[in-house]
Write a protein that holds these residues in place. Sequence first.
Motif, PDB file in Angstrom:
ATOM      1  N   GLY A  34       3.483-112.814 -10.373  1.00  0.00           N
ATOM      2  CA  GLY A  34       3.486-114.256 -10.161  1.00  0.00           C
ATOM      3  C   GLY A  34       4.483-115.014 -10.999  1.00  0.00           C
ATOM      4  O   GLY A  34       5.623-114.587 -11.189  1.00  0.00           O
ATOM      5  N   ALA A  35       4.029-116.153 -11.524  1.00  0.00           N
ATOM      6  CA  ALA A  35       4.899-117.047 -12.291  1.00  0.00           C
ATOM      7  C   ALA A  35       5.446-116.366 -13.551  1.00  0.00           C
ATOM      8  O   ALA A  35       6.583-116.610 -13.949  1.00  0.00           O
ATOM      9  N   GLU A  36       4.632-115.508 -14.160  1.00  0.00           N
ATOM     10  CA  GLU A  36       5.078-114.814 -15.369  1.00  0.00           C
ATOM     11  C   GLU A  36       6.270-113.901 -15.059  1.00  0.00           C
ATOM     12  O   GLU A  36       7.246-113.851 -15.802  1.00  0.00           O
ATOM     13  N   ALA A  37       6.209-113.182 -13.939  1.00  0.00           N
ATOM     14  CA  ALA A  37       7.310-112.302 -13.531  1.00  0.00           C
ATOM     15  C   ALA A  37       8.552-113.118 -13.186  1.00  0.00           C
ATOM     16  O   ALA A  37       9.669-112.752 -13.565  1.00  0.00           O
ATOM     17  N   GLU A  38       8.371-114.227 -12.488  1.00  0.00           N
ATOM     18  CA  GLU A  38       9.506-115.070 -12.112  1.00  0.00           C
ATOM     19  C   GLU A  38      10.184-115.668 -13.334  1.00  0.00           C
ATOM     20  O   GLU A  38      11.422-115.723 -13.407  1.00  0.00           O
ATOM     21  N   GLU A  39       9.392-116.118 -14.302  1.00  0.00           N
ATOM     22  CA  GLU A  39       9.956-116.680 -15.530  1.00  0.00           C
ATOM     23  C   GLU A  39      10.766-115.625 -16.287  1.00  0.00           C
ATOM     24  O   GLU A  39      11.869-115.887 -16.764  1.00  0.00           O
ATOM     25  N   ALA A  40      10.229-114.424 -16.369  1.00  0.00           N
ATOM     26  CA  ALA A  40      10.933-113.341 -17.051  1.00  0.00           C
ATOM     27  C   ALA A  40      12.222-112.988 -16.311  1.00  0.00           C
ATOM     28  O   ALA A  40      13.279-112.804 -16.934  1.00  0.00           O
ATOM     29  N   TYR A  41      12.172-112.927 -14.985  1.00  0.00           N
ATOM     30  CA  TYR A  41      13.363-112.609 -14.197  1.00  0.00           C
ATOM     31  C   TYR A  41      14.445-113.668 -14.397  1.00  0.00           C
ATOM     32  O   TYR A  41      15.615-113.352 -14.580  1.00  0.00           O
ATOM     33  N   ARG A  42      14.045-114.934 -14.388  1.00  0.00           N
ATOM     34  CA  ARG A  42      15.017-116.018 -14.621  1.00  0.00           C
ATOM     35  C   ARG A  42      15.630-115.902 -16.017  1.00  0.00           C
ATOM     36  O   ARG A  42      16.821-116.170 -16.197  1.00  0.00           O
ATOM     37  N   ALA A  43      14.838-115.508 -17.002  1.00  0.00           N
ATOM     38  CA  ALA A  43      15.351-115.354 -18.372  1.00  0.00           C
ATOM     39  C   ALA A  43      16.380-114.228 -18.431  1.00  0.00           C
ATOM     40  O   ALA A  43      17.419-114.366 -19.085  1.00  0.00           O
ATOM     41  N   PHE A  44      16.129-113.113 -17.749  1.00  0.00           N
ATOM     42  CA  PHE A  44      17.109-112.020 -17.679  1.00  0.00           C
ATOM     43  C   PHE A  44      18.412-112.519 -17.043  1.00  0.00           C
ATOM     44  O   PHE A  44      19.498-112.285 -17.569  1.00  0.00           O
ATOM     45  N   ARG A  45      18.296-113.198 -15.904  1.00  0.00           N
ATOM     46  CA  ARG A  45      19.486-113.683 -15.182  1.00  0.00           C
ATOM     47  C   ARG A  45      20.253-114.701 -16.015  1.00  0.00           C
ATOM     48  O   ARG A  45      21.473-114.695 -16.051  1.00  0.00           O
ATOM     49  N   SER A  46      19.548-115.607 -16.660  1.00  0.00           N
ATOM     50  CA  SER A  46      20.192-116.623 -17.485  1.00  0.00           C
ATOM     51  C   SER A  46      20.973-115.976 -18.617  1.00  0.00           C
ATOM     52  O   SER A  46      22.109-116.364 -18.901  1.00  0.00           O
ATOM     53  N   GLN A  47      20.387-114.984 -19.263  1.00  0.00           N
ATOM     54  CA  GLN A  47      21.068-114.301 -20.356  1.00  0.00           C
ATOM     55  C   GLN A  47      22.305-113.566 -19.840  1.00  0.00           C
ATOM     56  O   GLN A  47      23.356-113.566 -20.489  1.00  0.00           O
ATOM     57  N   ASP A  48      22.210-112.971 -18.657  1.00  0.00           N
ATOM     58  CA  ASP A  48      23.364-112.293 -18.062  1.00  0.00           C
ATOM     59  C   ASP A  48      24.485-113.278 -17.754  1.00  0.00           C
ATOM     60  O   ASP A  48      25.659-113.003 -18.002  1.00  0.00           O
ATOM     61  N   LEU A  49      24.133-114.444 -17.210  1.00  0.00           N
ATOM     62  CA  LEU A  49      25.142-115.456 -16.895  1.00  0.00           C
ATOM     63  C   LEU A  49      25.793-115.998 -18.155  1.00  0.00           C
ATOM     64  O   LEU A  49      27.007-116.225 -18.185  1.00  0.00           O
ATOM     65  N   ASP A  50      24.998-116.204 -19.207  1.00  0.00           N
ATOM     66  CA  ASP A  50      25.544-116.665 -20.478  1.00  0.00           C
ATOM     67  C   ASP A  50      26.536-115.659 -21.034  1.00  0.00           C
ATOM     68  O   ASP A  50      27.598-116.024 -21.527  1.00  0.00           O
ATOM     69  N   ALA A  51      26.206-114.377 -20.940  1.00  0.00           N
ATOM     70  CA  ALA A  51      27.096-113.329 -21.439  1.00  0.00           C
ATOM     71  C   ALA A  51      28.376-113.277 -20.618  1.00  0.00           C
ATOM     72  O   ALA A  51      29.470-113.141 -21.169  1.00  0.00           O
ATOM     73  N   ALA A  52      28.253-113.406 -19.311  1.00  0.00           N
ATOM     74  CA  ALA A  52      29.437-113.357 -18.447  1.00  0.00           C
ATOM     75  C   ALA A  52      30.358-114.543 -18.701  1.00  0.00           C
ATOM     76  O   ALA A  52      31.583-114.403 -18.746  1.00  0.00           O
ATOM     77  N   SER A  53      29.794-115.731 -18.894  1.00  0.00           N
ATOM     78  CA  SER A  53      30.644-116.898 -19.143  1.00  0.00           C
ATOM     79  C   SER A  53      31.283-116.790 -20.517  1.00  0.00           C
ATOM     80  O   SER A  53      32.430-117.204 -20.702  1.00  0.00           O
ATOM     81  N   GLY A  54      30.607-116.213 -21.467  1.00  0.00           N
ATOM     82  CA  GLY A  54      31.186-116.010 -22.794  1.00  0.00           C
ATOM     83  C   GLY A  54      32.323-115.015 -22.752  1.00  0.00           C
ATOM     84  O   GLY A  54      33.345-115.184 -23.399  1.00  0.00           O
ATOM     85  N   LEU A  55      32.182-113.977 -21.950  1.00  0.00           N
ATOM     86  CA  LEU A  55      33.230-112.984 -21.810  1.00  0.00           C
ATOM     87  C   LEU A  55      34.448-113.593 -21.140  1.00  0.00           C
ATOM     88  O   LEU A  55      35.591-113.315 -21.520  1.00  0.00           O
ATOM     89  N   GLY A  56      34.230-114.454 -20.149  1.00  0.00           N
ATOM     90  CA  GLY A  56      35.343-115.135 -19.504  1.00  0.00           C
ATOM     91  C   GLY A  56      36.098-116.005 -20.483  1.00  0.00           C
ATOM     92  O   GLY A  56      37.325-116.091 -20.442  1.00  0.00           O
ATOM     93  N   PHE A  57      35.374-116.630 -21.397  1.00  0.00           N
ATOM     94  CA  PHE A  57      36.006-117.465 -22.418  1.00  0.00           C
ATOM     95  C   PHE A  57      36.872-116.605 -23.340  1.00  0.00           C
ATOM     96  O   PHE A  57      37.985-116.994 -23.683  1.00  0.00           O
ATOM     97  N   VAL A  58      36.383-115.442 -23.707  1.00  0.00           N
ATOM     98  CA  VAL A  58      37.125-114.543 -24.595  1.00  0.00           C
ATOM     99  C   VAL A  58      38.432-114.115 -23.957  1.00  0.00           C
ATOM    100  O   VAL A  58      39.473-114.052 -24.603  1.00  0.00           O
ATOM    101  N   PHE A  59      38.385-113.830 -22.649  1.00  0.00           N
ATOM    102  CA  PHE A  59      39.584-113.344 -21.954  1.00  0.00           C
ATOM    103  C   PHE A  59      40.345-114.430 -21.225  1.00  0.00           C
ATOM    104  O   PHE A  59      41.188-114.155 -20.382  1.00  0.00           O
ATOM    105  N   GLY A  60      40.033-115.682 -21.523  1.00  0.00           N
ATOM    106  CA  GLY A  60      40.779-116.801 -20.953  1.00  0.00           C
ATOM    107  C   GLY A  60      40.438-117.121 -19.528  1.00  0.00           C
ATOM    108  O   GLY A  60      41.250-117.677 -18.803  1.00  0.00           O
TER     109      GLY A  60
END
Length: 98
Positions: free
Chosen positions: A71-97
């Motif tokens: 339910g909601a607990e699984a969805e919240e956890a899934y969103r947290a995983f995705r958010s962390q992945d997106l944050d990492a990807a945008s940070g990597l893009g910043f590193v490589f211009g």
Amino acid sequence: MYRVYRIATAQLPAVDPLYQDNLAGRQSITVREARSLGLGGEGSLVLVEGSDEGVARADALLKDTAKALAGAEAEEAYRAFRSQDLDAASGLGFVFGG
């Protein structure tokens, strides 16, 4: 399809068979500490994404050591995983211009 599991730190070695299993090992498997995802509680969360059969195999392998979130607990956890992945990807893009 995806499933998120909560597992105690002492039980983390129980995740290793997922990687070694012929079916479960072909799924996307991500392990993070619950606190690093901004979620309460002790232990780690395991995200398994893939085919219905692969997630069902992960269920079978983890049934005695991890709790599948629902339910909601699984969805919240899934969103947290995705958010962390997106944050990492945008940070990597910043590193490589990007």
